[in-house]
Design a protein around this motif. Structure first.
Motif: not given
Length: 300
Positions: A244-249
């Motif tokens: 999920s954090l990779l999408v925030v990236l």
């Protein structure tokens, strides 16, 4: 850092870059098209590309049956597209970006409540850092509730539904064995979403030119088909929270691309926010690697 984890992070950064292009493409297309029109066409283009790649690879797959996590991913993805685009009509674009990226918080919350996956303290710290980073990148334009609290609530709903999509997708990907299996799962999830959203085309007149079609094709092929595929590959080697954090990236790549393509200014706050997001993505892996090394030292 473990080799599989490192490779997964590389796929995640590629996915973030391709998804970061999404905002630039959509920003151009919204001058002539409604958000739901863009969503439907990009989904069908992506499904066509993925289906063609599976056929060319000779990979045998079936659309049925569906597992419970795949149903969760389909429901989350469809609801995300609906809530995001309705909310965008009642909230500012900046508020929409920030509030939809609350998804990692909801991922963390749902994992704790449902006990689907073990959550570590580093996941919580990374989530807070990432959300802080997103806020820093856009805080000069962020005004909660001033554009319309109803719109902001819709965008929070978009964050929650994206969390559903992330958890369902990650659990589905963990059950696959090869990259073609993961591509088939992606097609199984995107196709029903396209079917459900297609009737919305009847509500809006369509007016596009050749340039719009070119941009829409780029959006469907690169940001959607290849972007989601790279993200699914990343899921194979990282935790649900990190996925999920990779999408925030992608937020970081959005303002980088906008700077070069649209000549938008990059501020100090944006750089601070980008640093926080990048560190948040790699933090859980660093903590896990250190813990693994300490465990090995103790056993020797």
């Amino acid at each position: 850092m473990r080799r599989l984890y490192f490779i997964s992070l590389c796929f995640g950064f590629i996915a973030a870059f391709l998804m970061g292009l999404n905002a630039v493409f959509v920003r151009y297309l919204t001058a002539d098209m409604h958000g739901l029109q863009i969503a439907v066409f990009r989904l069908w283009i992506a499904c066509g590309v993925i289906y063609l790649l599976l056929k060319l690879a000779g990979h045998k797959f079936s659309f049925f049956p569906y597992g419970r996590y795949q149903f969760l991913a389909i429901a989350g993805f469809t609801l995300n597209y609906i809530t995001f685009h309705i909310g965008l009509e009642k909230a500012s674009a900046t508020n929409a970006m920030v509030l939809e990226n609350t998804a990692p918080f909801f991922v963390l919350l749902l994992l704790v409540v449902a006990r689907i996956e073990k959550v570590r303290w580093s996941d919580g710290v990374a989530t807070v850092m990432a959300l802080t980073g997103v806020y820093f990148t856009v805080r000069h334009d962020f005004e909660f509730g001033t554009t319309g609290q109803i719109g902001d609530l819709w965008e929070i709903g978009a964050g929650l539904s994206w969390a559903m999509f992330t958890i369902g997708s990650t659990a589905s990907v963990k059950q696959t064995r090869s990259t073609m299996d993961r591509m088939a799962v992606l097609l199984k999830i995107l196709l029903p979403c396209g079917v459900v959203l297609t009737p919305s085309l009847a509500f809006y007149p369509l007016s596009v030119d050749a340039t719009d079609i070119s941009v829409l094709l780029a959006l469907g092929v690169f940001s959607t088909a290849f972007g989601y595929y790279a993200w699914y590959e990343a899921m194979a080697g990282v935790s649900t929270v990190t996925a999920s954090l990779l999408v925030v990236l992608s937020v970081v790549f959005t303002f980088v691309v906008a700077h070069f393509a649209l000549d938008e200014q990059v501020t100090r706050d944006m750089l601070i926010g980008a640093s926080l997001i990048v560190f948040a993505v790699i933090l859980p892996g660093l903590v896990e690697t250190r813990s693994s090394n300490e465990a090995v030292d103790h056993t020797e």
